[in-house]
Design an enzyme around this catalytic site. Structure first.
Site, PDB file in Angstrom:
ATOM      1  N   ARG A 101       9.862  14.044   4.826  1.00 41.94           N
ATOM      2  CA  ARG A 101       9.853  15.037   5.890  1.00 41.94           C
ATOM      3  C   ARG A 101       8.403  15.361   6.218  1.00 41.94           C
ATOM      4  O   ARG A 101       7.508  15.145   5.403  1.00 41.94           O
ATOM      5  CB  ARG A 101      10.600  16.302   5.459  1.00 41.94           C
ATOM      6  CG  ARG A 101      12.075  16.078   5.115  1.00 41.94           C
ATOM      7  CD  ARG A 101      12.712  17.376   4.654  1.00 41.94           C
ATOM      8  NE  ARG A 101      14.136  17.205   4.359  1.00 41.94           N
ATOM      9  CZ  ARG A 101      14.629  16.885   3.169  1.00 41.94           C
ATOM     10  NH1 ARG A 101      13.793  16.706   2.157  1.00 41.94           N
ATOM     11  NH2 ARG A 101      15.933  16.737   2.985  1.00 41.94           N
TER      12      ARG A 101
ATOM     13  N   LYS B  64      12.859  20.124   0.329  1.00 42.88           N
ATOM     14  CA  LYS B  64      13.855  20.994   0.932  1.00 42.88           C
ATOM     15  C   LYS B  64      14.871  21.424  -0.121  1.00 42.88           C
ATOM     16  O   LYS B  64      15.398  20.602  -0.870  1.00 42.88           O
ATOM     17  CB  LYS B  64      14.565  20.271   2.081  1.00 42.88           C
ATOM     18  CG  LYS B  64      15.478  21.165   2.898  1.00 42.88           C
ATOM     19  CD  LYS B  64      16.026  20.431   4.106  1.00 42.88           C
ATOM     20  CE  LYS B  64      16.910  21.343   4.954  1.00 42.88           C
ATOM     21  NZ  LYS B  64      17.461  20.631   6.144  1.00 42.88           N
TER      22      LYS B  64
ATOM     23  N   HIS C 185      10.056  13.319  13.156  1.00 46.45           N
ATOM     24  CA  HIS C 185      11.108  13.339  12.138  1.00 46.45           C
ATOM     25  C   HIS C 185      12.055  12.148  12.295  1.00 46.45           C
ATOM     26  O   HIS C 185      12.739  11.762  11.337  1.00 46.45           O
ATOM     27  CB  HIS C 185      11.899  14.649  12.217  1.00 46.45           C
ATOM     28  CG  HIS C 185      12.858  14.848  11.082  1.00 46.45           C
ATOM     29  ND1 HIS C 185      12.453  15.129   9.793  1.00 46.45           N
ATOM     30  CD2 HIS C 185      14.213  14.791  11.040  1.00 46.45           C
ATOM     31  CE1 HIS C 185      13.508  15.237   9.011  1.00 46.45           C
ATOM     32  NE2 HIS C 185      14.590  15.046   9.742  1.00 46.45           N
TER      33      HIS C 185
ATOM     34  N   ARG D  51      11.914   9.363   9.731  1.00 49.96           N
ATOM     35  CA  ARG D  51      12.712   9.503   8.503  1.00 49.96           C
ATOM     36  C   ARG D  51      14.117   8.965   8.712  1.00 49.96           C
ATOM     37  O   ARG D  51      14.663   8.264   7.850  1.00 49.96           O
ATOM     38  CB  ARG D  51      12.738  10.973   8.088  1.00 49.96           C
ATOM     39  CG  ARG D  51      13.636  11.298   6.897  1.00 49.96           C
ATOM     40  CD  ARG D  51      13.451  12.761   6.506  1.00 49.96           C
ATOM     41  NE  ARG D  51      14.577  13.288   5.747  1.00 49.96           N
ATOM     42  CZ  ARG D  51      14.697  13.238   4.426  1.00 49.96           C
ATOM     43  NH1 ARG D  51      13.766  12.637   3.722  1.00 49.96           N
ATOM     44  NH2 ARG D  51      15.731  13.770   3.820  1.00 49.96           N
TER      45      ARG D  51
ATOM     46  N   HIS E 230      18.983  13.887  -0.535  1.00 56.03           N
ATOM     47  CA  HIS E 230      20.185  14.582  -0.074  1.00 56.03           C
ATOM     48  C   HIS E 230      21.027  15.013  -1.270  1.00 56.03           C
ATOM     49  O   HIS E 230      21.273  14.223  -2.179  1.00 56.03           O
ATOM     50  CB  HIS E 230      21.023  13.670   0.828  1.00 56.03           C
ATOM     51  CG  HIS E 230      20.398  13.428   2.165  1.00 56.03           C
ATOM     52  ND1 HIS E 230      20.714  12.338   2.949  1.00 56.03           N
ATOM     53  CD2 HIS E 230      19.463  14.129   2.868  1.00 56.03           C
ATOM     54  CE1 HIS E 230      20.014  12.385   4.070  1.00 56.03           C
ATOM     55  NE2 HIS E 230      19.254  13.466   4.033  1.00 56.03           N
TER      56      HIS E 230
ATOM     57  N   TYR F  51      24.282   7.836   8.223  1.00 56.91           N
ATOM     58  CA  TYR F  51      23.475   6.684   8.621  1.00 56.91           C
ATOM     59  C   TYR F  51      24.287   5.396   8.635  1.00 56.91           C
ATOM     60  O   TYR F  51      23.905   4.425   9.285  1.00 56.91           O
ATOM     61  CB  TYR F  51      22.266   6.548   7.688  1.00 56.91           C
ATOM     62  CG  TYR F  51      21.312   7.703   7.836  1.00 56.91           C
ATOM     63  CD1 TYR F  51      20.481   7.824   8.934  1.00 56.91           C
ATOM     64  CD2 TYR F  51      21.264   8.706   6.871  1.00 56.91           C
ATOM     65  CE1 TYR F  51      19.627   8.905   9.072  1.00 56.91           C
ATOM     66  CE2 TYR F  51      20.412   9.785   7.000  1.00 56.91           C
ATOM     67  CZ  TYR F  51      19.599   9.884   8.107  1.00 56.91           C
ATOM     68  OH  TYR F  51      18.762  10.959   8.249  1.00 56.91           O
TER      69      TYR F  51
END
Length: 316
Positions: A130, A155, A261, A264, A287, A296
């Site tokens: 990120r 995150k 972004h 990514r 994640h 994805y």
């Protein structure tokens, strides 16, 4: 608002979360002015959130953020129990696929970037970071020999390890030599300090001046810390790479609503198309839920070459 910041830091919330909470709480106070939020009570949350949905037409992702800020205000700051909020109008969230650039588009964009911002963009695409994670990267977290980057407090406050592309090791090494040279000059002038997270400043007083704790992408300017009177060199601003990417996107004539972004997203999709298993991609992206990574697979499947039935028709 000072009390809000104190509680945020006590709970170790991220700086961005704190800023978002403060923003929505200020909006809430202004909405019910001149009444104090304690006087209004939790019942005032419904009117404000519904106002955002009906009058302000905020995005579906914005309404929950505002709601969470107000729940935080009453539960954690005021320590007031909140019951069921009846009459709350929820905005229906739409499932949107992330925008992804093709490998050719990524190459065209990166070729039109130069300098430090180009190196940042290469890392964002090559390692799947990120933007904030890239900006706050410390020298100690780059492992050249192992070809890895260690992301600290990403995150959600999570740590993870991702890959450092082989072709980036030499240019990154040259960049770090320049950072080290500047750091030596700062130290010679009585500066050379970097801000440390949490209470590490007190636990390791000398760490702030060590090269290991300096940012990989330091700011060009020094700023004085009001509490210690030290001259600190923070990390570079995110706006630099964002503006450089936008210019390169236009120069490459890529007609997509992409941001930095998007690199990514492209990292994940291209890995999947190259045969990397979804569990590995989940770990590299950091994640928590596999469902977040699974999106994805839909992008990759949609990107596969499929022949339209129209192409089978014979018009001769």
């Amino acid at each position: 608002m000072d009390q809000v910041s104190i509680v945020c830091r006590r709970r170790h919330l991220s700086r961005r979360t704190e800023e978002a909470y403060r923003f929505w709480i200020r909006r809430y106070v202004h909405f019910h002015k001149p009444h104090h939020p304690r006087t209004v009570g939790p019942e005032g949350i419904v009117g404000f959130v519904n106002h955002l949905a009906t009058a302000k037409h905020v995005a579906a992702s914005t309404q929950p953020q505002a709601l969470n800020a107000l729940l935080f205000l009453y539960r954690d700051v005021f320590e007031i129990e909140i019951g069921h909020l009846s009459g709350l109008k929820r905005i229906q969230r739409r499932d949107r696929l992330p925008i992804v650039l093709t490998a050719h588009e990524v190459s065209a964009i990166l070729r039109r970037m130069d300098g430090v911002t180009a190196l940042m963009a290469h890392i964002l695409y090559g390692s799947g970071l990120r933007v904030t994670e890239c900006m706050t990267l410390r020298i100690k977290d780059v492992d050249m020999k192992a070809g890895m980057i260690h992301v600290r407090a990403g995150k959600g406050g999570k740590d993870r390890t991702t890959i450092l592309p082989t072709r980036l090791q030499r240019p990154l090494q040259r960049h770090l030599l320049r950072v080290a040279s500047r750091h030596r000059q700062d130290v010679a002038r009585g500066a050379g300090f970097a801000p440390l997270p949490n209470a590490l400043e007190r636990k390791y007083p000398s760490a702030s001046r060590s090269l290991a704790w300096q940012f990989v992408f330091p700011s060009r300017v020094l700023r004085r810390c009001p509490s210690t009177e030290r001259w600190l060199r923070w990390h570079a601003s995110e706006s630099g790479v964002q503006m450089a990417f936008k210019t390169a996107l236009q120069d490459a004539r890529v007609i997509k609503q992409a941001s930095v972004h998007t690199l990514r997203h492209s990292f994940a999709t291209h890995l999947l198309a190259g045969g990397t298993d979804i569990r590995t991609i989940q770990l590299l992206l950091g994640h928590r839920n596999l469902k977040t990574t699974m999106i994805y697979t839909h992008v990759e499947q949609a990107a596969r070459k499929t022949t339209s039935p129209l192409d089978y028709l014979d018009f001769d």
